[in-house]
Design an enzyme around this catalytic site. Structure first.
Site, PDB file in Angstrom:
ATOM      1  N   CYS A   1      -7.171  12.596 -16.051  1.00 43.71           N
ATOM      2  CA  CYS A   1      -6.191  12.052 -16.995  1.00 43.71           C
ATOM      3  C   CYS A   1      -6.626  12.439 -18.397  1.00 43.71           C
ATOM      4  O   CYS A   1      -7.687  12.046 -18.860  1.00 43.71           O
ATOM      5  CB  CYS A   1      -6.117  10.536 -16.866  1.00 43.71           C
TER       6      CYS A   1
ATOM      7  N   GLU B   1      -3.128  13.085  -7.264  1.00 45.06           N
ATOM      8  CA  GLU B   1      -3.638  11.733  -7.477  1.00 45.06           C
ATOM      9  C   GLU B   1      -4.180  11.626  -8.895  1.00 45.06           C
ATOM     10  O   GLU B   1      -4.724  12.589  -9.439  1.00 45.06           O
ATOM     11  CB  GLU B   1      -4.738  11.432  -6.455  1.00 45.06           C
TER      12      GLU B   1
ATOM     13  N   ARG C   1      -8.737  -0.375  -5.367  1.00 48.91           N
ATOM     14  CA  ARG C   1      -8.706   0.846  -6.186  1.00 48.91           C
ATOM     15  C   ARG C   1      -7.253   1.257  -6.374  1.00 48.91           C
ATOM     16  O   ARG C   1      -6.580   1.680  -5.436  1.00 48.91           O
ATOM     17  CB  ARG C   1      -9.506   1.953  -5.505  1.00 48.91           C
TER      18      ARG C   1
ATOM     19  N   ARG D   1      -4.432   3.661  -7.826  1.00 44.71           N
ATOM     20  CA  ARG D   1      -4.226   5.034  -8.270  1.00 44.71           C
ATOM     21  C   ARG D   1      -2.758   5.407  -8.096  1.00 44.71           C
ATOM     22  O   ARG D   1      -2.059   4.849  -7.248  1.00 44.71           O
ATOM     23  CB  ARG D   1      -5.098   6.016  -7.459  1.00 44.71           C
TER      24      ARG D   1
END
Length: 431
Positions: A96, A139, A186, A188
């Site tokens: 990112c 992802e 988690r 995502r």
């Protein structure tokens, strides 16, 4: 349908995507690598490059597990696209970063932010490949939908528009692995894209977008969801080219237009807030811990326990910065030790090492308090035991790998749902 779906894996790390798609030694992650899986996926080319390290530890682990054939350990921004074999699907967990665009993609000076923004490496492959992959599976961290802070959602809008320009339709979902029974909390974002020549593209085009998000889509098949029936999806068009979107999207700085689920086809975005629907038994931290196999260095010395308690505890205190300025500092407390009866917190890259930390996991056993072992961290991401064990790779580095990795079971379930759609596509074409 061809015997195999040929896959190119970018930003491969230690192979999470590959494990999820191919399995390990023909066994599936969701079974703890005990049950056979007949995979239709075959990774024909992979790339892993860590620019900040001299020794390419992740790439070495990848090669040790999967072999050197078809594996590239070079800066992806310098790779000649013609050297990448044709493939049916491009996958990767790309970083990112700042995706701003100033002029054109052909002008390297047109990219604002850190040099070598890796989204454009994906874009370059998709642009220059004469035979574009039919499917894309990506992802990223969930904050992609709200970045940057002054133009929330702009970065994701740039990605969507880029894919639209290249002839792809897109569906996405933020998935928390623990919401579907997996051992780690988690979150995502998972992005699937379909080239306009693929039957799935045509199916999406014919389908009501809300129905695709909730029932008919690949992600809905893999991870069922529900929504508030009284709430209508948000729909808007990505107007202008990526340069205009970069400069003007959500310029007023309001909330992001993107919900946690959505689709985009021919520039039209439909997005809807969804909620996970899962009725199975969750895997909790206690299910994955090692008993009697963890060495002494992972146990916390009694004299250090107060440091751990302080760092994890609530704080309201006066601190002094480097310039001598006093300020009020406060933060909430964290559970100490970590609950064994729930899925674990998110693993971070700084999980390794013995120094006290607010964010590292600590559990209490009959023998005392201790940190998690590399094998336990692997299990939380549903990797095979000792997948990252290699001479010259420290336990701290192994923890770093898992902080950067994904939950393999999520990839496996999405891969199986996509396989089913592709198989149905092949059957339709045969009729």
């Amino acid at each position: 349908m061809p015997n195999k779906i040929r896959v190119a894996e970018l930003f491969a790390g230690v192979g999470g995507f590959r494990l999820g798609l191919e399995g390990w030694k023909k066994k599936s992650a969701s079974s703890g690598y005990t049950k056979s899986v007949k995979s239709v996926y075959e990774v024909v080319w992979s790339n892993q490059w860590e620019p900040s390290t001299k020794t390419q530890h992740a790439s070495l682990v990848y090669e040790q597990r999967f072999g050197k054939d078809g594996h590239s350990n070079e800066d992806i921004t310098t790779v000649d696209v013609t050297k990448i074999p044709d493939h049916d699907m491009l996958v990767g967990g790309f970083p990112c970063q700042d995706y701003s665009v100033a002029t054109t993609l052909k002008n390297s000076k047109g990219l604002i932010g850190k040099k070598g923004v890796l989204w454009w490496s994906i874009h370059k492959i998709l642009s220059e490949k004469k035979k574009k992959p039919k499917y894309i599976f990506l992802e990223n961290v969930d904050r992609l939908l709200i970045s940057p802070s002054k133009q929330r959602g702009r970065d994701f809008a740039i990605i969507l528009k880029s894919l639209d320009d290249l002839g792809y339709a897109v569906e996405w979902r933020i998935i928390n692995a623990a919401d579907y029974g997996m051992p780690q909390r988690r979150r995502r974002i998972f992005i699937l894209a379909y080239l306009k020549t693929a039957s799935i593209y045509k199916d999406l085009k014919r389908c009501d977008p809300r129905d695709w998000i909730l029932n008919e889509g690949t992600l809905a098949s893999a991870f069922p969801v529900t929504s508030n029936e009284l709430v209508l999806p948000t729909e808007f068009e990505l107007n202008g080219d990526i340069v205009e979107i970069s400069s003007s999207f959500n310029k007023n700085g309001g909330a992001s237009l993107f919900e946690n689920s959505g689709v985009m086809i021919r520039g039209i975005v439909t997005t809807l807030k969804t909620f996970p629907e899962f009725y199975g038994e969750p895997v909790v931290l206690n299910d994955i811990i090692q008993n009697g196999e963890v060495t002494e260095e992972f146990y916390i010395n009694d004299k250090d326990l107060d440091k751990w308690r302080y760092l994890k505890g609530p704080k309201k205190e006066i601190r002094v910065n480097t310039e001598g300025f006093e300020y009020n500092y406060s933060e909430g407390g964290m559970v100490f030790p970590d609950s064994l009866n729930k899925p674990s917190r998110t693993i971070i890259t700084g999980e390794g090492g013995s120094s006290p930390s607010r964010f590292k996991h600590v559990i209490q056993t009959k023998k005392g308090y201790r940190r998690l072992s590399p094998v336990e961290l692997e299990r939380l991401n549903m990797f095979p035991d000792n997948h990252t064990k290699l001479d010259g790779v420290s336990d701290t580095k192994r923890a770093f790998f898992m902080g950067n990795a994904l939950v393999v079971g999520v990839i496996e379930k999405i891969g199986l749902a996509l396989k089913e759609k592709i198989e149905n596509e092949a059957l339709v074409q045969q009729v």
